[in-house]
Structures are given as structure tokens and as C-alpha cells.
Motif scaffolding. Structure first.
Motif, short mmCIF file in Angstrom:
data_model
loop_
_atom_site.label_atom_id
_atom_site.label_comp_id
_atom_site.label_asym_id
_atom_site.label_seq_id
_atom_site.Cartn_x
_atom_site.Cartn_y
_atom_site.Cartn_z
N LEU A 125 1.02 -1.17 0.06
CA LEU A 125 0.01 -0.02 -0.06
C LEU A 125 0.89 1.56 0.12
O LEU A 125 2.23 1.08 0.16
CB LEU A 125 -0.84 -0.13 1.17
N PHE A 126 0.19 2.31 -0.14
CA PHE A 126 1.15 3.55 -0.30
C PHE A 126 0.42 4.64 0.77
O PHE A 126 -0.73 5.14 0.70
CB PHE A 126 0.85 4.03 -1.74
N LEU A 127 1.33 5.29 1.50
CA LEU A 127 1.17 6.11 2.32
C LEU A 127 0.93 7.62 1.58
O LEU A 127 2.04 8.02 0.98
CB LEU A 127 2.21 6.52 3.42
N ALA A 128 0.14 8.25 2.05
CA ALA A 128 0.01 9.83 1.60
C ALA A 128 1.18 10.40 2.49
O ALA A 128 1.21 10.70 3.84
CB ALA A 128 -1.57 10.35 2.05
N THR A 129 2.04 11.02 1.59
CA THR A 129 3.29 11.72 2.12
C THR A 129 3.35 12.98 1.12
O THR A 129 3.36 12.94 -0.02
CB THR A 129 4.52 10.94 2.05
N GLY A 130 3.22 14.09 2.06
CA GLY A 130 3.25 15.39 1.14
C GLY A 130 3.38 16.48 2.21
O GLY A 130 3.43 16.32 3.49
N TRP A 131 2.88 17.62 1.92
CA TRP A 131 3.05 18.72 2.71
C TRP A 131 1.80 18.65 3.74
O TRP A 131 2.14 19.12 4.90
CB TRP A 131 2.69 20.15 2.01
N ASN A 179 -10.92 3.69 -8.17
CA ASN A 179 -11.21 2.34 -7.87
C ASN A 179 -10.43 1.90 -6.81
O ASN A 179 -10.46 0.59 -6.34
CB ASN A 179 -10.86 1.55 -9.20
N GLY A 180 -9.54 2.60 -6.23
CA GLY A 180 -8.64 2.22 -5.01
C GLY A 180 -9.44 2.25 -3.76
O GLY A 180 -10.36 2.85 -3.49
N ASP A 181 -8.74 1.36 -2.88
CA ASP A 181 -9.18 1.19 -1.64
C ASP A 181 -8.46 2.39 -0.76
O ASP A 181 -7.50 2.77 -1.25
CB ASP A 181 -8.92 0.02 -0.81
N ASP A 187 -6.90 1.71 15.94
CA ASP A 187 -7.90 1.40 15.14
C ASP A 187 -7.57 1.69 13.58
O ASP A 187 -6.74 2.22 13.29
CB ASP A 187 -8.97 2.57 15.41
N SER A 188 -8.58 0.86 12.91
CA SER A 188 -8.22 1.28 11.41
C SER A 188 -9.74 1.14 10.73
O SER A 188 -10.63 0.48 11.12
CB SER A 188 -7.34 0.08 11.04
N VAL A 189 -9.50 1.70 9.59
CA VAL A 189 -10.86 1.70 8.73
C VAL A 189 -10.57 1.56 7.30
O VAL A 189 -9.43 2.10 6.71
CB VAL A 189 -11.63 3.17 8.81
N LYS A 190 -11.25 0.84 6.48
CA LYS A 190 -11.05 0.67 5.06
C LYS A 190 -12.22 0.85 4.44
O LYS A 190 -13.36 0.72 4.72
CB LYS A 190 -10.76 -0.90 4.91
N THR A 191 -11.99 1.86 3.49
CA THR A 191 -13.31 2.24 2.57
C THR A 191 -12.63 2.60 1.21
O THR A 191 -11.68 1.91 0.75
CB THR A 191 -13.57 3.72 3.17
N ASN A 192 -13.15 3.18 0.28
CA ASN A 192 -13.10 3.38 -0.98
C ASN A 192 -13.63 4.68 -1.45
O ASN A 192 -14.10 5.57 -0.66
CB ASN A 192 -13.56 2.31 -1.98
N TYR A 193 -13.01 5.31 -2.56
CA TYR A 193 -13.30 6.51 -3.17
C TYR A 193 -14.58 6.74 -3.23
O TYR A 193 -15.38 7.87 -2.99
CB TYR A 193 -12.20 6.89 -4.40
#
Length: 163
Positions: free
Chosen positions: A34-40, A129-131, A144-150
Motif C-alpha cells: 500500500l502507499f502512504l499519503a506523504t506530502g505537505w 477504484n482504489g481502496d 483502530d483502522s478503517v478501510k473504505t474506497n473513494y
């Protein structure tokens, strides 16, 4: 005066539209890459380590698409967040133990310094289409964790907008 506020709102609201998307850190979770959102707005957990410990990052900016100068690989195992690799893309070496010198070379590093929410996607770049995963981490432990989609996120957003 009204025009000033409208212009100011537009600058802030649309400023991310022209920013270069940052290279994501990688998270290994349940046999998925998976890919972490990394940015400003989403610093890498490794960046928070440097900030919390008053350490200047030893990595140099690689490009406008990777101002951090590295891509870290993380894993969640037994509900704990570990960093397993730091790649500066300049060498083939794992730079992990250059930073965490007190950890044996064959061990991953528990991210016990990190508390926050990780936003993670199944697609490297935006895809409808991504989770999307959200992990609430407290001192390296997944609380805690949550899985959803766009699509679900869009529906929630529309419900909120409709009031």
C-alpha cells in the motif's frame, strides 16, 4: 474587501492542484503493498522522528516529486508499526541502520515515536477504484483502522454537503 477574501480563499483552496504529487512511502499490510499519503499535509512518520528528536534529515531532496529525499518502507505486524527500509534511491543500501544505529542490522524498528493517523491507498496515484485505509496509531501501536474506497468517501461527502 469581499474580493480580497474570495481571492484568498481561492489561493488556499486550489493551491494543492498545482503541487507535484510526492513519492509515497510504502506500507506492507496483510500481504498487500500500500502507499502512504506523504506530502505537505501528511509528513512521513520518519519525518516526525527527525522533528521530535531535533535531528536534521540526512537525506537531500531528490526531485520536486520527493522533497524528503527518501522512500521508507513500513509494515504493520501484530498491530504495531515498524519501519523496515529507508531508500534514498542514490544507492542500493538500506539506510535504516544509518539512522537507527542502536538497532541490530537484522531487526526492524518499532515506530514507537509515532502517534497520528496514516492515510493509505491501494493505488500509487489517485484512482476512483482504489481502496483507502486510515490507521490510528498511538506510540507505534495500531489503535483502530478503517478501510473504505473513494466511492464511499464521495457519498459521505455528498451527504454532509446536502445537510
Amino acid at each position: 474587501m469581499k474580493n480580497f477574501f474570495v481571492m484568498l480563499f481561492c489561493i488556499f483552496a486550489f493551491s494543492d492542484l498545482f503541487a507535484t504529487e510526492q513519492a509515497a512511502d510504502i506500507l506492507l499490510y496483510e500481504n498487500n503493498e500500500l502507499f502512504l499519503a506523504t506530502g505537505w499535509g501528511h509528513p512521513s512518520p520518519l519525518e516526525t522522528y527527525f522533528l521530535q528528536n531535533n535531528i536534521d534529515s540526512p537525506f537531500e531532496m531528490l526531485s520536486t516529486g520527493n522533497y524528503r529525499g527518501f522512500i521508507a518502507t513500513w509494515k504493520i505486524c501484530n498491530n504495531k508499526l515498524y519501519i523496515t527500509k529507508i531508500d534514498d534511491t542514490k544507492s542500493e543500501e538500506n539506510r535504516l541502520h544509518d539512522i537507527f544505529t542502536d538497532i541490530p542490522p537484522d531487526k526492524d524498528v518499532l515506530a514507537g515515536w509515532f502517534s497520528g493517523v496514516l492515510q493509505v491507498t491501494s493505488e500509487r496515484f489517485y484512482s476512483e477504484n482504489g481502496d483507502v485505509y486510515y490507521f490510528h496509531i498511538r506510540k507505534g501501536v495500531v489503535r483502530d483502522s478503517v478501510k473504505t474506497n473513494y466511492k464511499e468517501l464521495t457519498e459521505i461527502s455528498e451527504k454532509i454537503s446536502d445537510g
